[in-house]
Write a protein that holds these residues in place. Structure first.
Motif, PDB file in Angstrom:
ATOM      1  N   PHE A 147      25.017  18.158  14.071  1.00 34.66           N
ATOM      2  CA  PHE A 147      24.169  17.684  15.230  1.00 34.66           C
ATOM      3  C   PHE A 147      22.693  18.499  14.589  1.00 34.66           C
ATOM      4  O   PHE A 147      21.560  18.184  15.559  1.00 34.66           O
ATOM      5  N   THR A 148      22.633  19.240  13.863  1.00 30.40           N
ATOM      6  CA  THR A 148      21.491  20.227  13.794  1.00 30.40           C
ATOM      7  C   THR A 148      20.170  19.882  13.265  1.00 30.40           C
ATOM      8  O   THR A 148      20.304  18.677  12.319  1.00 30.40           O
ATOM      9  N   ALA A 149      19.061  20.006  13.978  1.00 29.73           N
ATOM     10  CA  ALA A 149      17.871  19.581  13.395  1.00 29.73           C
ATOM     11  C   ALA A 149      17.094  20.973  13.586  1.00 29.73           C
ATOM     12  O   ALA A 149      16.962  21.636  14.466  1.00 29.73           O
ATOM     13  N   GLU A 150      16.410  21.177  12.345  1.00 29.09           N
ATOM     14  CA  GLU A 150      15.705  22.371  12.449  1.00 29.09           C
ATOM     15  C   GLU A 150      13.964  21.783  11.909  1.00 29.09           C
ATOM     16  O   GLU A 150      13.830  20.973  11.363  1.00 29.09           O
ATOM     17  N   ARG A 151      13.368  23.156  11.955  1.00 29.21           N
ATOM     18  CA  ARG A 151      11.772  22.677  11.768  1.00 29.21           C
ATOM     19  C   ARG A 151      11.202  23.985  11.130  1.00 29.21           C
ATOM     20  O   ARG A 151      11.485  25.067  11.664  1.00 29.21           O
ATOM     21  N   ALA A 152      10.552  24.071   9.898  1.00 22.37           N
ATOM     22  CA  ALA A 152       9.897  25.311   9.282  1.00 22.37           C
ATOM     23  C   ALA A 152       8.229  24.662   9.255  1.00 22.37           C
ATOM     24  O   ALA A 152       7.940  23.746   8.686  1.00 22.37           O
TER      25      ALA A 152
END
Length: 351
Positions: A220-225
């Motif tokens: 389910f992971t959503a990440e932002r850099a």
């Protein structure tokens, strides 16, 4: 009732005229939209906003179950939305590959890694130069990887995660494509190893979505850099609200100031037909209308605010040539690929 025309800046270099009604709900709504992280107002009437000629390039993949051998396809297909009745078949990369990843910058499409005809993971990188319609070899990655994700921001190409043939990777590599002697350098690693995920760039951020971890669990992971002034991700990767659906083998694109992720498989290997959208100014995922078929290992790209999704595995695990487009509120059929493809990659290239 007082009203007047106003300019709303929606994208760099794009100004949309809107009619603002003083003191009314419509006026307040337009003002809110103009502040919403410089996103386009979602309406099918904005289809023709792009002045640049952009096309969709689909590369590699294989035929999938029921369509002959699984050897990677040695061709690429080019689609022009201004001439939407056919796909143009082009030579593929020097090494036929599936499960590679692609990103575009300044008229060039970079195809990275993947698997060859012997099912071996690749470290090779190739670039399709639209000015001469030719593939050329680029410096290889530090190691092989397939089912990774790639984006290109300001001339910097980032390749993230994937599998090396044995295990999931957390490493990230970046290359300045405009350097006299381009070289791959290590960049800020992912928060944990994963592959079969999707990535997009939007507003000087890289969004990393879904995928499969080292235990073969769909995420389910959503990440932002965020990218700093030297166009390298800052540490650490920041968590976003989780996706509504766990998904791997998915695809994603940036469309009208938002991130759309679609298709893939969920835990239990259920192939998905749904799509969800994240608008940074809203801060949560909203479920969109479903595609007409289920898809995994498909590809997507956006041109002039319209999202295209191509190929992939569908019903019965069979590969499809079906293409659909999404503009504003609904999906519609587009010209199918000349032949079925799954495990392919795609990018929007400006000519």
């Amino acid at each position: 009732m007082a009203c007047q025309w106003h300019d709303v800046l929606c994208l760099p270099g794009l100004v949309v005229k809107v009619l603002r009604f003083a003191g009314t709900w419509a006026g307040r709504r337009i003002m809110q939209s103009s502040r919403c992280d410089q996103e386009l107002i979602h309406t099918s009437g904005l289809k023709k906003w792009s002045a640049l000629q952009s096309k969709v390039l689909v590369v590699g993949g294989h035929f999938g179950r029921g369509h002959g051998p699984h050897d990677p396809l040695p061709t690429a297909e080019l689609f022009d939305p201004e001439n939407p009745t056919r796909w143009e078949t082009l030579p593929g990369p020097n090494i036929a590959r599936s499960h590679s990843t692609a990103a575009a910058f300044a008229g060039s499409v970079y195809v990275v890694g993947g698997r060859d005809a012997n099912d071996c993971s690749l470290s090779s990188v190739e670039c399709f130069d639209t000015s001469i319609s030719c593939w050329r070899r680029m410096p290889a990655l530090s190691g092989p990887r397939h089912s990774a994700a790639a984006v290109c921001v300001g001339g910097y190409l980032f390749v993230m995660g994937g599998f090396d043939g044995l295990e999931a990777l957390e490493s990230v590599e970046s290359m300045d494509s405009e350097a006299a002697s381009p070289t791959w350098l290590p960049s800020q690693p992912l928060s944990f190893p994963r592959g079969k995920h999707a990535a997009v760039s939007l507003h000087k951020h890289i969004f990393l979505l879904g995928g499969m971890d080292g235990g073969y669990r769909c995420l389910f992971t959503a990440e932002r850099a965020e990218l700093n002034r030297s166009d390298t991700p800052t540490a650490p990767w920041a968590e976003l609200p989780p996706l509504r659906f766990a998904r791997s083998e998915c695809t994603a694109s940036a469309v009208q100031g938002a991130v759309i992720v679609l298709g893939g498989v969920a835990n239990g290997w259920t192939t998905l037909s749904n799509a969800e959208r994240y608008q940074p100014c809203i801060g949560h995922w909203e479920v969109l209308l479903e595609m007409s078929i289920i898809r995994r290992d498909c590809a997507s790209a956006a041109v002039a605010g319209e999202l295209y999704v191509m190929g992939g595995m569908s019903f019965g695990g069979r590969c499809t040539s079906k293409v659909e487009s999404f503009l504003g509120t609904k999906w519609q059929d587009a010209t199918p690929l000349p032949e079925p493809r799954c495990g392919c990659c795609a990018a929007t290239v400006k000519l």
